[in-house]
Design a protein around this motif. Structure first.
Motif, PDB file in Angstrom:
ATOM      1  N   GLN A  38       0.825  -1.206   0.000  1.00 19.69           N
ATOM      2  CA  GLN A  38       0.000   0.000   0.000  1.00 19.69           C
ATOM      3  C   GLN A  38       0.863   1.261   0.000  1.00 19.69           C
ATOM      4  O   GLN A  38       0.578   2.222  -0.710  1.00 19.69           O
ATOM      5  N   ALA A  39       1.943   1.243   0.779  1.00 16.75           N
ATOM      6  CA  ALA A  39       2.835   2.402   0.838  1.00 16.75           C
ATOM      7  C   ALA A  39       3.511   2.629  -0.512  1.00 16.75           C
ATOM      8  O   ALA A  39       3.572   3.767  -1.002  1.00 16.75           O
ATOM      9  N   LEU A  40       4.014   1.557  -1.119  1.00 17.68           N
ATOM     10  CA  LEU A  40       4.660   1.702  -2.421  1.00 17.68           C
ATOM     11  C   LEU A  40       3.667   2.154  -3.486  1.00 17.68           C
ATOM     12  O   LEU A  40       4.007   2.965  -4.351  1.00 17.68           O
ATOM     13  N   SER A  41       2.447   1.666  -3.424  1.00 20.90           N
ATOM     14  CA  SER A  41       1.420   2.103  -4.379  1.00 20.90           C
ATOM     15  C   SER A  41       1.146   3.595  -4.246  1.00 20.90           C
ATOM     16  O   SER A  41       1.022   4.304  -5.248  1.00 20.90           O
ATOM     17  N   GLU A  42       1.077   4.072  -3.013  1.00 17.27           N
ATOM     18  CA  GLU A  42       0.825   5.498  -2.803  1.00 17.27           C
ATOM     19  C   GLU A  42       1.992   6.342  -3.303  1.00 17.27           C
ATOM     20  O   GLU A  42       1.793   7.395  -3.925  1.00 17.27           O
ATOM     21  N   ILE A  43       3.223   5.886  -3.045  1.00 16.71           N
ATOM     22  CA  ILE A  43       4.404   6.605  -3.546  1.00 16.71           C
ATOM     23  C   ILE A  43       4.354   6.672  -5.069  1.00 16.71           C
ATOM     24  O   ILE A  43       4.586   7.732  -5.665  1.00 16.71           O
ATOM     25  N   ALA A  58      13.565   3.306 -10.997  1.00 16.18           N
ATOM     26  CA  ALA A  58      14.855   3.810 -10.504  1.00 16.18           C
ATOM     27  C   ALA A  58      14.784   4.066  -8.999  1.00 16.18           C
ATOM     28  O   ALA A  58      15.734   3.778  -8.263  1.00 16.18           O
ATOM     29  N   TYR A  59      13.668   4.599  -8.558  1.00 17.98           N
ATOM     30  CA  TYR A  59      13.465   4.818  -7.123  1.00 17.98           C
ATOM     31  C   TYR A  59      13.551   3.499  -6.357  1.00 17.98           C
ATOM     32  O   TYR A  59      14.254   3.401  -5.349  1.00 17.98           O
ATOM     33  N   LEU A  60      12.844   2.478  -6.839  1.00 13.01           N
ATOM     34  CA  LEU A  60      12.861   1.178  -6.171  1.00 13.01           C
ATOM     35  C   LEU A  60      14.276   0.614  -6.109  1.00 13.01           C
ATOM     36  O   LEU A  60      14.712   0.124  -5.065  1.00 13.01           O
ATOM     37  N   TRP A  64      15.572   0.966  -2.373  1.00 14.29           N
ATOM     38  CA  TRP A  64      15.277  -0.306  -1.706  1.00 14.29           C
ATOM     39  C   TRP A  64      16.056  -1.487  -2.264  1.00 14.29           C
ATOM     40  O   TRP A  64      15.872  -2.619  -1.803  1.00 14.29           O
ATOM     41  N   GLY A  65      16.893  -1.256  -3.273  1.00 16.37           N
ATOM     42  CA  GLY A  65      17.687  -2.343  -3.824  1.00 16.37           C
ATOM     43  C   GLY A  65      16.877  -3.351  -4.595  1.00 16.37           C
ATOM     44  O   GLY A  65      17.295  -4.489  -4.790  1.00 16.37           O
ATOM     45  N   SER A  66      15.701  -2.936  -5.029  1.00 14.74           N
ATOM     46  CA  SER A  66      14.821  -3.837  -5.767  1.00 14.74           C
ATOM     47  C   SER A  66      15.230  -3.841  -7.234  1.00 14.74           C
ATOM     48  O   SER A  66      15.374  -2.784  -7.842  1.00 14.74           O
ATOM     49  N   PRO A  67      15.436  -5.026  -7.814  1.00 13.03           N
ATOM     50  CA  PRO A  67      15.782  -5.069  -9.232  1.00 13.03           C
ATOM     51  C   PRO A  67      14.602  -4.603 -10.088  1.00 13.03           C
ATOM     52  O   PRO A  67      13.449  -4.726  -9.678  1.00 13.03           O
ATOM     53  N   PRO A  68      14.902  -4.055 -11.237  1.00 19.71           N
ATOM     54  CA  PRO A  68      13.797  -3.638 -12.136  1.00 19.71           C
ATOM     55  C   PRO A  68      12.905  -4.823 -12.456  1.00 19.71           C
ATOM     56  O   PRO A  68      13.364  -5.957 -12.543  1.00 19.71           O
ATOM     57  N   ARG A  69      11.628  -4.531 -12.615  1.00 13.26           N
ATOM     58  CA  ARG A  69      10.669  -5.591 -12.943  1.00 13.26           C
ATOM     59  C   ARG A  69      10.880  -6.042 -14.377  1.00 13.26           C
ATOM     60  O   ARG A  69      11.118  -5.233 -15.265  1.00 13.26           O
ATOM     61  N   ARG A  70      10.778  -7.364 -14.568  1.00 12.06           N
ATOM     62  CA  ARG A  70      10.869  -7.910 -15.919  1.00 12.06           C
ATOM     63  C   ARG A  70       9.450  -8.000 -16.467  1.00 12.06           C
ATOM     64  O   ARG A  70       8.511  -8.304 -15.739  1.00 12.06           O
TER      65      ARG A  70
END
Length: 73
Positions: A38-43, A58-60, A64-70
């Motif tokens: 929910q927090a990420l959706s709002e951001i 790029a923010y993720l 947060w070190g999250s790899p880009p979504r494939r």
């Protein structure tokens, strides 16, 4: 035919206590998972990430070190 919802083995008291603890961990994790989503959706939806990044991906990655979504095939 036996009912899969009926226990077939009685747990020892220490096993029951551990199961209760583990189930609480799962409950907490699911609650936190939903809150995180929910927090990420709002951001994303409010484009708050634009204050520091050109894209949500790029923010993720940066924050947060999250790899880009494939893309989903």
């Amino acid at each position: 035919m036996s009912d899969p919802n009926q226990p077939s083995t009685q747990l020892q008291p220490h096993q029951r206590a551990r199961l209760t603890s583990l189930e609480q961990t799962v409950r907490d994790g699911l609650r936190d998972f939903r809150r995180t989503g929910q927090a990420l959706s709002e951001i994303r939806d409010n484009e708050f990430f634009l204050a520091t990044h050109e894209s949500f991906e790029a923010y993720l990655q940066d924050r947060w070190g999250s790899p880009p979504r494939r893309p989903v095939a």
